[in-house]
Scaffold this motif. Structure first.
Motif, PDB file in Angstrom:
ATOM      1  N   PRO A   5       0.827  -1.210   0.000  1.00 15.13           N
ATOM      2  CA  PRO A   5       0.000   0.000   0.000  1.00 15.13           C
ATOM      3  C   PRO A   5       0.862   1.260   0.000  1.00 15.13           C
ATOM      4  O   PRO A   5       1.865   1.325   0.675  1.00 15.13           O
ATOM      5  CB  PRO A   5      -0.816  -0.120   1.275  1.00 15.13           C
ATOM      6  CG  PRO A   5      -0.055  -1.052   2.143  1.00 15.13           C
ATOM      7  CD  PRO A   5       0.735  -1.958   1.241  1.00 15.13           C
ATOM      8  N   ARG A   6       0.449   2.234  -0.777  1.00 14.74           N
ATOM      9  CA  ARG A   6       1.132   3.524  -0.828  1.00 14.74           C
ATOM     10  C   ARG A   6       0.106   4.636  -0.628  1.00 14.74           C
ATOM     11  O   ARG A   6       0.052   5.587  -1.382  1.00 14.74           O
ATOM     12  CB  ARG A   6       1.846   3.690  -2.154  1.00 14.74           C
ATOM     13  CG  ARG A   6       2.926   2.658  -2.395  1.00 14.74           C
ATOM     14  CD  ARG A   6       3.651   2.927  -3.697  1.00 14.74           C
ATOM     15  NE  ARG A   6       4.498   1.841  -4.082  1.00 14.74           N
ATOM     16  CZ  ARG A   6       5.745   1.662  -3.662  1.00 14.74           C
ATOM     17  NH1 ARG A   6       6.279   2.512  -2.823  1.00 14.74           N
ATOM     18  NH2 ARG A   6       6.455   0.641  -4.070  1.00 14.74           N
ATOM     19  N   SER A  10      -4.824   8.221   6.356  1.00 15.12           N
ATOM     20  CA  SER A  10      -6.221   8.642   6.429  1.00 15.12           C
ATOM     21  C   SER A  10      -7.098   7.970   5.377  1.00 15.12           C
ATOM     22  O   SER A  10      -8.317   8.071   5.430  1.00 15.12           O
ATOM     23  CB  SER A  10      -6.316  10.161   6.280  1.00 15.12           C
ATOM     24  OG  SER A  10      -5.806  10.561   5.017  1.00 15.12           O
ATOM     25  N   VAL A  11      -6.490   7.274   4.431  1.00 14.22           N
ATOM     26  CA  VAL A  11      -7.240   6.589   3.370  1.00 14.22           C
ATOM     27  C   VAL A  11      -7.498   5.159   3.815  1.00 14.22           C
ATOM     28  O   VAL A  11      -6.573   4.371   4.007  1.00 14.22           O
ATOM     29  CB  VAL A  11      -6.469   6.605   2.030  1.00 14.22           C
ATOM     30  CG1 VAL A  11      -7.229   5.824   0.974  1.00 14.22           C
ATOM     31  CG2 VAL A  11      -6.202   8.026   1.581  1.00 14.22           C
ATOM     32  N   ARG A  12      -8.776   4.825   3.993  1.00 12.73           N
ATOM     33  CA  ARG A  12      -9.134   3.457   4.399  1.00 12.73           C
ATOM     34  C   ARG A  12      -9.031   2.523   3.210  1.00 12.73           C
ATOM     35  O   ARG A  12      -9.373   2.899   2.095  1.00 12.73           O
ATOM     36  CB  ARG A  12     -10.542   3.446   4.963  1.00 12.73           C
ATOM     37  CG  ARG A  12     -10.632   4.302   6.227  1.00 12.73           C
ATOM     38  CD  ARG A  12     -11.914   4.100   6.890  1.00 12.73           C
ATOM     39  NE  ARG A  12     -12.024   2.657   7.123  1.00 12.73           N
ATOM     40  CZ  ARG A  12     -12.864   2.102   7.950  1.00 12.73           C
ATOM     41  NH1 ARG A  12     -13.685   2.839   8.611  1.00 12.73           N
ATOM     42  NH2 ARG A  12     -12.915   0.809   8.114  1.00 12.73           N
ATOM     43  N   ASP A  35      -6.843  -7.092   8.738  1.00 12.50           N
ATOM     44  CA  ASP A  35      -7.852  -6.058   8.967  1.00 12.50           C
ATOM     45  C   ASP A  35      -8.316  -5.430   7.653  1.00 12.50           C
ATOM     46  O   ASP A  35      -9.347  -4.764   7.613  1.00 12.50           O
ATOM     47  CB  ASP A  35      -7.316  -4.959   9.881  1.00 12.50           C
ATOM     48  CG  ASP A  35      -7.087  -5.454  11.297  1.00 12.50           C
ATOM     49  OD1 ASP A  35      -7.811  -6.379  11.727  1.00 12.50           O
ATOM     50  OD2 ASP A  35      -6.180  -4.931  11.966  1.00 12.50           O
ATOM     51  N   ILE A  36      -7.553  -5.618   6.590  1.00  9.01           N
ATOM     52  CA  ILE A  36      -7.872  -5.046   5.283  1.00  9.01           C
ATOM     53  C   ILE A  36      -8.377  -6.115   4.322  1.00  9.01           C
ATOM     54  O   ILE A  36      -9.328  -5.912   3.578  1.00  9.01           O
ATOM     55  CB  ILE A  36      -6.638  -4.333   4.690  1.00  9.01           C
ATOM     56  CG1 ILE A  36      -6.273  -3.128   5.555  1.00  9.01           C
ATOM     57  CG2 ILE A  36      -6.878  -3.920   3.246  1.00  9.01           C
ATOM     58  CD1 ILE A  36      -4.981  -2.452   5.165  1.00  9.01           C
ATOM     59  N   GLY A  63     -17.480   3.031   8.244  1.00 10.02           N
ATOM     60  CA  GLY A  63     -16.419   3.187   9.245  1.00 10.02           C
ATOM     61  C   GLY A  63     -16.381   2.098  10.275  1.00 10.02           C
ATOM     62  O   GLY A  63     -15.783   2.260  11.336  1.00 10.02           O
ATOM     63  N   GLU A  64     -16.999   0.991  10.000  1.00  2.00           N
ATOM     64  CA  GLU A  64     -17.029  -0.125  10.954  1.00  2.00           C
ATOM     65  C   GLU A  64     -15.854  -1.049  10.762  1.00  2.00           C
ATOM     66  O   GLU A  64     -15.324  -1.213   9.730  1.00  2.00           O
ATOM     67  CB  GLU A  64     -18.336  -0.914  10.782  1.00  2.00           C
ATOM     68  CG  GLU A  64     -19.532  -0.056  11.033  1.00  2.00           C
ATOM     69  CD  GLU A  64     -20.837  -0.745  10.712  1.00  2.00           C
ATOM     70  OE1 GLU A  64     -20.853  -1.919  10.335  1.00  2.00           O
ATOM     71  OE2 GLU A  64     -21.869  -0.078  10.827  1.00  2.00           O
TER      72      GLU A  64
END
Length: 64
Positions: A5-6, A10-12, A35-36, A63-64
């Motif tokens: 990831p780059r 703040s980016v979910r 988690d992702i 946002g859960e």
């Protein structure tokens, strides 16, 4: 191999993948963070029809 990831913190992120994908190797569809990464049971094309995919996206957007 996993995606690196780059994104800003703040980016979910959400990586939805399926081991039944016959188009992409499912190993490259994961970030490597439980988690992702979200595994679902569907085909590549079948993901668009999967209620589980929409549920995961809705919960992540909430946002859960």
């Amino acid at each position: 191999m996993v995606l690196v990831p780059r994104f800003l913190n703040s980016v979910r992120q959400t990586a939805i993948y399926t081991k039944n994908d016959e188009i992409l190797d499912w190993h490259v569809c994961r970030i490597g963070d439980p988690d992702i990464d979200v595994e679902i049971s569907a085909t590549h094309v079948g993901m668009v029809f999967s209620p589980l995919v929409y549920s995961v996206v809705a919960h992540r957007l909430a946002g859960e």
